[in-house]
Design a protein around this motif. Structure first.
Motif, mmCIF file in Angstrom:
data_model
loop_
_atom_site.group_PDB
_atom_site.id
_atom_site.type_symbol
_atom_site.label_atom_id
_atom_site.label_comp_id
_atom_site.label_asym_id
_atom_site.label_seq_id
_atom_site.Cartn_x
_atom_site.Cartn_y
_atom_site.Cartn_z
ATOM 1 N N LYS A 82 9.846 27.137 31.343
ATOM 2 C CA LYS A 82 8.427 27.455 31.197
ATOM 3 C C LYS A 82 7.692 26.225 30.669
ATOM 4 N N SER A 83 6.553 25.930 31.266
ATOM 5 C CA SER A 83 5.796 24.733 30.890
ATOM 6 C C SER A 83 4.973 24.971 29.634
ATOM 7 N N LEU A 84 4.924 23.941 28.783
ATOM 8 C CA LEU A 84 4.106 23.962 27.580
ATOM 9 C C LEU A 84 3.377 22.632 27.448
ATOM 10 N N ILE A 85 2.141 22.688 26.984
ATOM 11 C CA ILE A 85 1.384 21.480 26.689
ATOM 12 C C ILE A 85 1.487 21.258 25.180
ATOM 13 N N VAL A 86 2.123 20.144 24.798
ATOM 14 C CA VAL A 86 2.403 19.856 23.387
ATOM 15 C C VAL A 86 1.548 18.679 22.938
ATOM 16 N N ASP A 87 0.785 18.908 21.880
ATOM 17 C CA ASP A 87 -0.047 17.865 21.277
ATOM 18 C C ASP A 87 0.569 17.514 19.920
ATOM 19 N N SER A 88 0.958 16.256 19.734
ATOM 20 C CA SER A 88 1.680 15.860 18.533
ATOM 21 C C SER A 88 1.065 14.612 17.908
ATOM 22 N N TYR A 89 1.501 14.320 16.687
ATOM 23 C CA TYR A 89 1.095 13.086 16.014
ATOM 24 C C TYR A 89 2.257 12.614 15.144
ATOM 25 N N ALA A 90 2.211 11.337 14.755
ATOM 26 C CA ALA A 90 3.259 10.751 13.921
ATOM 27 C C ALA A 90 2.629 9.883 12.846
ATOM 28 N N LYS A 91 3.274 9.856 11.681
ATOM 29 C CA LYS A 91 2.880 8.985 10.572
ATOM 30 C C LYS A 91 3.931 7.871 10.455
ATOM 31 N N TRP A 92 3.458 6.604 10.435
ATOM 32 C CA TRP A 92 4.401 5.491 10.387
ATOM 33 C C TRP A 92 3.812 4.315 9.608
ATOM 34 N N ARG A 93 4.676 3.378 9.258
ATOM 35 C CA ARG A 93 4.242 2.146 8.605
ATOM 36 C C ARG A 93 5.264 1.055 8.902
ATOM 37 N N VAL A 94 4.851 -0.180 8.656
ATOM 38 C CA VAL A 94 5.715 -1.331 8.913
ATOM 39 C C VAL A 94 6.783 -1.385 7.831
ATOM 40 N N ALA A 95 8.060 -1.440 8.241
ATOM 41 C CA ALA A 95 9.176 -1.524 7.300
ATOM 42 C C ALA A 95 9.794 -2.917 7.277
ATOM 43 N N ASN A 96 9.990 -3.506 8.455
ATOM 44 C CA ASN A 96 10.569 -4.850 8.576
ATOM 45 C C ASN A 96 9.562 -5.700 9.345
ATOM 46 N N VAL A 97 8.914 -6.634 8.636
ATOM 47 C CA VAL A 97 7.816 -7.392 9.245
ATOM 48 C C VAL A 97 8.306 -8.262 10.389
ATOM 49 N N GLU A 98 9.441 -8.899 10.224
ATOM 50 C CA GLU A 98 9.945 -9.805 11.267
ATOM 51 C C GLU A 98 10.262 -9.045 12.544
ATOM 52 N N TYR A 100 9.094 -6.119 13.389
ATOM 53 C CA TYR A 100 7.837 -5.575 13.902
ATOM 54 C C TYR A 100 7.084 -6.624 14.711
ATOM 55 N N TYR A 101 7.013 -7.841 14.189
ATOM 56 C CA TYR A 101 6.305 -8.903 14.904
ATOM 57 C C TYR A 101 7.031 -9.271 16.194
ATOM 58 N N THR A 102 8.352 -9.350 16.121
ATOM 59 C CA THR A 102 9.133 -9.721 17.307
ATOM 60 C C THR A 102 9.004 -8.672 18.406
ATOM 61 N N ALA A 103 9.013 -7.371 18.025
ATOM 62 C CA ALA A 103 8.989 -6.293 19.024
ATOM 63 C C ALA A 103 7.605 -6.025 19.574
#
Length: 290
Positions: A82-98, A100-103
């Motif tokens: 059965k089909s469902l329309i899912v609306d979601s959100y996420a909370k995040w922050r930078v943990a490893n700066v190097e 994060y910058y590389t990716a």
């Protein structure tokens, strides 16, 4: 002399510009990385005042606060297909700066795109293992916690991102099947309502029948008790009368005759045809009461 002054002013200006370009500040709300010709030389610059070599070093700053990723609503299938329309959100922050910058090259939009891909894939797997009832029940909270932990491990390893929380804002039915589902739900509710009404009517009939039966029983018992009391009263009255009348039988006979005369001659329209020597006139024919 004038040329020397201009030269000194120019040199002073260069020194000021060089000093200004070599000083930078990282606030408490930021994460920073120092680059030298595009290569990371200091992965996580701490907050405060710092210096760099102008034109050689470059500093990239990122928001170090808790950020929100509002994902686009996606269509997922449950285990029942059965089909469902899912609306979601996420909370995040930078943990490893190097990492994060590389990716992500330090681009927040790029980080959102990478996270959204992983979260949608995780939601698709999780919802695909649940039925419709489990999706809308409390089991969804356990699902979100498990998904947050798994996505956090992947995001830390690949992107240097800490995923704090993933939540579903809304679960809705697709527009093309919503009306049919609502109609089916309405039909089921009407069927349940009919069953409840039928059970209620059956129960009401049973209560009314029991009440009517109890009414008849109570009335019969009351009539029986009343007749018994009335019979005992009549017997007691007859006993009292018998005892009273037995003391003087002649007086009782005389008194009964008077009562008979009173009732017989109560109406002037009544006519009695009796012989003069009838026993009815016994006390009238007797002289001196004899």
């Amino acid at each position: 002399m004038q040329g020397k002054v201009f030269a000194l002013l120019a040199l002073l200006l260069v020194v000021i510009i060089g000093f200004a370009s070599s000083v930078y500040v990282v606030s408490e709300q930021e994460r920073a990385v120092k680059l030298r010709f595009g290569e990371v030389v200091e992965a996580d610059v701490p907050p405060g005042l710092h210096f760099k070599i102008p034109f050689v070093n470059h500093v990239r700053k990122f928001d170090g606060r808790l950020l929100t990723l509002n994902a686009r609503p996606e269509r997922f299938l449950t285990i029942e297909k059965k089909s469902l329309i899912v609306d979601s959100y996420a909370k995040w922050r930078v943990a490893n700066v190097e990492k994060y910058y590389t990716a992500t090259s330090g681009e927040e939009l790029r980080a959102h795109a990478l996270l959204a891909q992983r979260i949608n894939a995780g939601l698709r797997d999780k919802f695909g293992a649940l039925d419709m009832h489990e999706v809308v029940s409390g089991k969804r909270d356990e699902l979100m916690q498990s998904l947050t932990e798994s996505i956090d491990k992947v995001a830390r390893k690949q992107f240097g991102i800490e995923v704090v929380d993933i939540r579903v804002k809304q679960v809705d039915l697709p527009t093309d099947v919503r009306q049919s589902v609502f109609d089916r739900m309405n039909t089921e509710r009407e069927r349940e309502a009919r069953e409840y009404r039928s059970r209620g009517q059956e129960l009401a009939e049973g209560i009314r029948a029991a009440a009517d039966r109890e009414k008849v029983v109570i009335g019969s018992e009351a009539y029986r008790d009343a007749e018994a009391i009335r019979g005992r009263g009549d017997a007691k009255a007859a006993q009292i009368y018998a005892e009273a009348y037995s003391k003087d039988a002649d007086f009782y006979a005389f008194w009964r005759s008077l009562k008979a005369y009173e009732q017989a001659f109560a109406s002037k329209s009544d006519v009695l045809l009796l012989k003069p020597d009838s026993d009815f006139f016994r006390f009238m024919n007797e002289k001196d009461g004899k």
